[in-house]
Design a protein around this motif. Structure first.
Motif, mmCIF file in Angstrom:
data_model
loop_
_atom_site.group_PDB
_atom_site.id
_atom_site.type_symbol
_atom_site.label_atom_id
_atom_site.label_comp_id
_atom_site.label_asym_id
_atom_site.label_seq_id
_atom_site.Cartn_x
_atom_site.Cartn_y
_atom_site.Cartn_z
ATOM 1 N N LYS A 39 -7.939 26.212 19.140
ATOM 2 C CA LYS A 39 -6.856 26.236 20.115
ATOM 3 C C LYS A 39 -6.233 24.839 20.223
ATOM 4 O O LYS A 39 -6.825 23.835 19.839
ATOM 5 N N THR A 96 4.397 34.880 29.903
ATOM 6 C CA THR A 96 3.893 36.203 30.330
ATOM 7 C C THR A 96 4.719 36.778 31.478
ATOM 8 O O THR A 96 4.300 37.750 32.120
ATOM 9 N N ASP A 133 -5.099 27.577 24.935
ATOM 10 C CA ASP A 133 -6.454 27.816 25.440
ATOM 11 C C ASP A 133 -6.380 28.203 26.915
ATOM 12 O O ASP A 133 -6.134 27.364 27.776
ATOM 13 N N ALA A 134 -6.602 29.468 27.199
ATOM 14 C CA ALA A 134 -6.495 29.958 28.576
ATOM 15 C C ALA A 134 -7.792 29.815 29.349
ATOM 16 O O ALA A 134 -7.840 30.130 30.541
ATOM 17 N N GLU A 135 -8.858 29.318 28.698
ATOM 18 C CA GLU A 135 -10.168 29.230 29.358
ATOM 19 C C GLU A 135 -10.528 27.811 29.767
ATOM 20 O O GLU A 135 -11.014 27.579 30.862
ATOM 21 N N LEU A 187 1.412 31.725 22.562
ATOM 22 C CA LEU A 187 0.296 32.203 23.381
ATOM 23 C C LEU A 187 -0.997 32.323 22.584
ATOM 24 O O LEU A 187 -2.094 32.132 23.120
ATOM 25 N N LYS A 240 0.478 23.525 29.946
ATOM 26 C CA LYS A 240 -0.037 24.743 29.320
ATOM 27 C C LYS A 240 -0.051 25.898 30.318
ATOM 28 O O LYS A 240 0.388 27.020 29.996
ATOM 29 N N GLU A 241 -0.512 25.632 31.525
ATOM 30 C CA GLU A 241 -0.567 26.683 32.543
ATOM 31 C C GLU A 241 0.835 27.208 32.863
ATOM 32 O O GLU A 241 1.040 28.424 32.986
ATOM 33 N N GLN A 286 -2.620 19.849 30.459
ATOM 34 C CA GLN A 286 -3.247 21.075 30.957
ATOM 35 C C GLN A 286 -2.277 21.845 31.857
ATOM 36 O O GLN A 286 -2.159 23.074 31.760
ATOM 37 N N ILE A 336 2.138 29.361 29.954
ATOM 38 C CA ILE A 336 1.529 30.695 29.930
ATOM 39 C C ILE A 336 2.175 31.600 30.970
ATOM 40 O O ILE A 336 2.475 32.774 30.705
ATOM 41 N N GLU A 337 2.420 31.054 32.171
ATOM 42 C CA GLU A 337 3.057 31.854 33.221
ATOM 43 C C GLU A 337 4.470 32.275 32.813
ATOM 44 O O GLU A 337 4.886 33.420 33.038
ATOM 45 N N ASN A 394 -9.828 24.229 31.064
ATOM 46 C CA ASN A 394 -8.780 23.525 31.800
ATOM 47 C C ASN A 394 -9.222 22.156 32.288
ATOM 48 O O ASN A 394 -8.569 21.558 33.148
#
Length: 916
Positions: free
Chosen positions: A226, A67, A100-102, A96, A59-60, A56, A63-64, A104
């Motif tokens: 995802k 982006t 899964d950005a939702e 991206l 993944k975070e 998890q 994403i950072e 966690n």
């Protein structure tokens, strides 16, 4: 864990490189995957859950970075070499659109199933980065890791993903989605089977595949889901409690871990495993946990991280420090080191603690000891600063409450109360900052010249009547915010008192100056000055309390008319008998030299709205203090803080406690109260029984006129009583009157641990209760008399009412009972003193030579019967003539037909059960 250096610089000549012998590879696999773990169940849960948390977090971070909210170097260092290259950030691995950005959370699911063997299933699901590309074969390799170059993950050694094999299961299953591809595989000790077939019959076409480095084709199913990973494996059902404990004890400080249990009937529920965090700083976590009563280590990813893995108690003997107490977690990051690429010297990036490669325990080396000592010192400094700041209150009542929390045991559950366990209280001499003349002192001195009463309401649930108790305050334990009232001209009103207790949700405190008070006889100029100072102090204390935001004027309170409506009939009746209201309960008790105390009564209606959701409710009694000081009965006492322990003790005593029947003086014969009344205090009847007497029947008249002796109902069970703190000093002088903690933990004559004999009987009966359903064992009467006598003994011991069994097992007290039994079983099977010592330290920290937690003679008989039943119970249980039918003399079934007995013997002989 952290940035991790896994190789050592070679000193001197390189020499001949070591290798793993080809013939020993399977043995090495077994060591690294299975036998290195001394505690397989906790290790499996910890490793797989933290792997999910790492996924998890990765993944975070991805994403950072993708982006442009962070740079690679913000989270990763770059190192090369085979052992580190897989841990460098590879931007091509992430997409991206598939992350899964939702979601966690990491979900741990325990599915209970019918059957035997590894029938239950544990699964761990994360919504992280998924497994694909090079990682698809890398995760199957021992020592493969993608986490060695970042401080954001727990893992680094590359061994934890295989930990499920240590539980004895043949394989574990990985199902993962990575960038639109779903893979599934079964992982064994020495091989891995990819189980998605080459052809998809549902789609009517071949499944696509990827090719591994050795040319192996691995098929997958395209999906729009995802990225995620699910790991699952089988579990034996007798380990259900162990898995729950492993989750709760280790992951209690990781809020993104969720735990769900699915029962055999399909009922799902999410288990509450996270305590309420009351304070979280760089060095400390303070929560309302009752699992850990002493300071413990929380392994964090870096300094000040808000979450981490609980690694158990701090070993203060290793630190050569005095034992500290209190449920306080010390945050300790893992030590982070790298080797300088030019000089080969070790560079420390972050000081911390070292853990074993299995990550089961902290390595108590010099680095670990030094760091933990520094954390303890920093935590103590932090605690002292918080305490000193809290004591700088300008509101007098707030200051008194802060002093209570820090300097007494009156509120050990508060943040200040728990912080006070790790500071030097001797250095604290609190004075009230706005008026330094006032200092922390006893309530008797502080409230000199004032009448200060603690007012409580008691309800008799059998009659529905409410009574008011007014007692002089003895300590600060009942001092709370917003429960203080200043008395004026108005006198006490029962209904106003009850209304205020209702609004304050607990006891209230009323304060009134004593008229014509003189501190001491004025016999000298010095005493006159002292009296003047005392009167000035009383006036100042009263002024400050009156000005406090936590106090109100009693006279100004108006009782709500709608609330009072409930008592209109009682008020009308009271007016008719007003002449009797001059004698208060307190006056009556004073005349009779009695005290207010409570025992407990089983709450038959605990499962619906009955005024209490407790299994046991308090039953008011008024024993004489002198009787308790002389009683010959074993009596366990506790105060209000011990309510839960007292109720659990009642639950364990319940099956063996005598039942109560009341004799009314105004009517002949017996009359039952209509409830499951078991007696937990014999010396005095409960107040609810009024003026009647009570007795305990030990015989029962059956319908046929015969007398059955009820051996469960005797007078040998201990008494249980809740008393006020002020009475403890009197009754505890009697060696027969013991604190409730001794019910659950006593010393054997050899210095070992045991429990009250009723706790042992309860635990033994609960373990053996399945025997009562094996009614076919009655056939042993005509087949094997020796086994039948064992069956009789076990049946009689197990056939008791343990209806509170599951409730007790879910309490915070039960794990200590299980530890004593675990030590009992270990000592039974081991005579190695060193092994016993090690087990004792693992369970109790201290060295304990033995433990007695169950009736071993009965358990041996039960185990033998269980073994005899194995393989024959299915047929015997379905023979209709073998049935339970209570007999007036022996309590067992009917005689069997001789032809049937003969056929059963033939069957048992074929099964090897006849000549047992």
């Amino acid at each position: 864990m952290s940035i991790k250096t896994i190789d050592k610089q070679i000193k001197g000549s390189e020499g001949l490189a070591k290798k793993i012998n080809k013939g020993a590879e399977k043995m090495v696999f077994d060591i690294l995957q299975s036998t290195q773990y001394s505690t397989p169940i906790p290790s499996t849960i910890r490793e797989l859950a933290t792997n999910g948390a790492d996924a998890q977090r990765e993944k975070e971070m991805a994403i950072e970075i993708l982006t442009n909210k962070a740079k690679v170097e913000d989270y990763y260092i770059e190192r090369h070499g085979e052992q580190y290259s897989d841990s460098n950030f590879d931007i091509s691995y992430y997409n991206l659109d598939h992350l899964d950005a939702e979601n966690n959370d990491v979900l741990i699911t325990y599915k209970e199933n019918e059957g035997t063997g590894y029938c239950d299933v544990v699964s761990i699901t994360d919504h992280g980065i998924g497994i694909g590309e090079r990682r698809l074969e890398g995760v199957l390799e021992l020592g493969y890791s993608t986490k060695r170059n970042t401080a954001e993950n727990f893992g680094a050694f590359g061994l934890g993903a295989k930990v499920a094999l240590s539980t004895g299961v043949d394989f574990y299953t990985i199902e993962t989605v990575h960038n639109g591809k779903r893979f599934k595989m079964n992982c064994y000790n020495y091989k891995t089977d990819f189980i998605i077939p080459a052809f998809n019959p549902a789609a009517g076409q071949a499944n696509p595949h990827v090719v591994l480095s050795d040319g192996t084709k691995v098929h997958y199913v395209p999906t729009d889901e995802k990225n995620q990973t699910l790991i699952s494996f089988g579990v034996k059902k007798h380990n259900r409690r162990d898995y729950r404990d492993a989750v709760e004890e280790q992951l209690m400080y990781m809020p993104n871990i969720k735990f769900k249990r699915i029962a055999e009937d399909g009922y799902e529920r999410e288990e509450h495993i996270h305590p309420r965090v009351m304070h979280n700083s760089d060095n400390l976590i303070i929560s309302d946990t009752y699992l850990f009563s002493k300071p413990h280590i929380v392994l964090t990813k870096d300094v000040g991280a808000p979450t981490g893995v609980n690694y158990g108690f701090v070993d203060f003997r290793e630190l050569e420090m005095q034992q500290m107490w209190g449920p306080i977690a010390f945050k300790c990051p893992a030590r982070q080191v790298i080797n300088d690429p030019e000089t080969g010297e070790e560079i420390v990036l972050q000081e911390g603690v070292d853990v074993t490669p299995s990550r089961e325990k902290v390595i108590w080396n010099e680095n670990t000891k030094a760091y933990i000592k520094s954390v303890i010192e920093a935590a103590a400094d932090e605690a002292s600063e918080i305490v000193q700041e809290e004591l700088q209150q300008t509101d007098f009542v707030s200051w008194l409450i802060a002093c209570k929390q820090v300097l007494t045991k009156a509120d050990s559950g508060s943040v200040l109360g728990r912080l006070s366990n790790i500071i030097d209280q001797e250095q604290l001499k609190p004075k009230f900052a706005p008026d330094p003349r006032l200092k922390n002192e006893s309530v008797k001195k502080l409230f000199a010249g004032m009448k200060v009463e603690v007012i409580t309401k008691n309800r008799d649930y059998s009659s529905g009547d409410d009574t008011i108790e007014r007692n002089a305050i003895e300590n600060y334990s009942q001092l709370r915010e917003n429960n203080i009232f200043i008395m004026g001209e108005e006198s006490h009103s029962k209904y106003k008192d009850m209304y205020l207790i209702h609004k304050c949700e607990g006891p209230i405190i009323c304060i009134k100056p004593v008229d014509s008070w003189e501190p001491s006889p004025a016999i000298s100029p010095e005493s006159l000055k002292a009296n003047k100072r005392a009167r000035a102090k009383r006036a100042r204390v009263l002024e400050l309390i009156t000005e406090s935001t936590h106090s109100r004027n009693y006279d100004d309170i108006e009782v709500d008319g709608e609330w009072l409506e409930e008592y209109k009939d009682e008020i009308a009746k009271a007016k008719e008998v007003a002449q009797f209201e001059n004698i208060t309960p307190a006056e009556r008790r004073k005349i009779e030299e009695r005290m207010v105390a409570y025992t407990f009564r089983y709450n038959d209606k605990h499962w619906h709205n009955s005024g209490s959701d407790k299994r046991y409710i308090r039953d008011k009694i008024e024993p004489k203090v002198k009787d308790l000081m002389k009683t010959q009965r074993t009596t366990y006492y506790g105060t209000a803080a011990d309510d839960d322990k007292l109720m659990v003790a009642c639950g364990m005593i319940h099956p063996f406690a005598p039942g109560i029947r009341k004799v009314y003086l105004d009517m002949p014969g017996w009359r039952s109260t209509g409830e499951d009344d078991r007696v937990f205090f014999f010396d005095t009847p409960p107040v609810r029984l009024g003026n009647g007497s009570f007795t305990i029947p030990t015989t029962e008249t059956k319908d046929d006129g015969t007398i059955r002796h009820n051996t469960n109902f005797d007078w040998d069970t201990p008494q249980v009583i809740r008393v006020s703190q002020s009475n403890v000093k009197h009754i505890s002088m009697n060696p027969n009157v013991k604190h409730i903690d001794e019910f659950f933990l006593q010393l054997t004559p050899n210095g070992g641990y045991t429990m009250d004999e009723n706790a042992i009987k309860w635990y033994t009966a609960d373990k053996m209760k399945s025997i009562t359903s094996k009614t076919y064992l009655y056939c042993l009467k005509d087949i094997n008399l020796d086994l039948f006598e064992k069956y009789e003994a076990v049946y009689n011991a197990a056939d008791v009412d343990v209806k509170t069994s599951q409730w007790i097992k879910n309490t915070d007290i039960f794990p200590m009972v299980e530890k004593i039994v675990e030590m009992h079983n270990f000592c039974k099977d081991n005579d190695d003193a060193a092994a016993i010592q090690q087990k004792s330290r693992e369970l109790f920290v201290l060295d304990v030579p033995e433990a007695i937690g169950q009736d071993q003679e009965l358990m041996d008989k039960f185990d033998e019967l269980q073994e005899w039943c194995e393989g024959v119970h299915i047929l015997l249980d379905n023979i209709s003539q073998i049935q339970y039918s209570p007999d007036s003399n022996r309590g067992y079934g009917v005689d069997l037909d001789q032809d049937l007995i003969k056929e059963i013997k033939v069957y048992l002989d074929a099964k090897g059960r006849l000549d047992w």
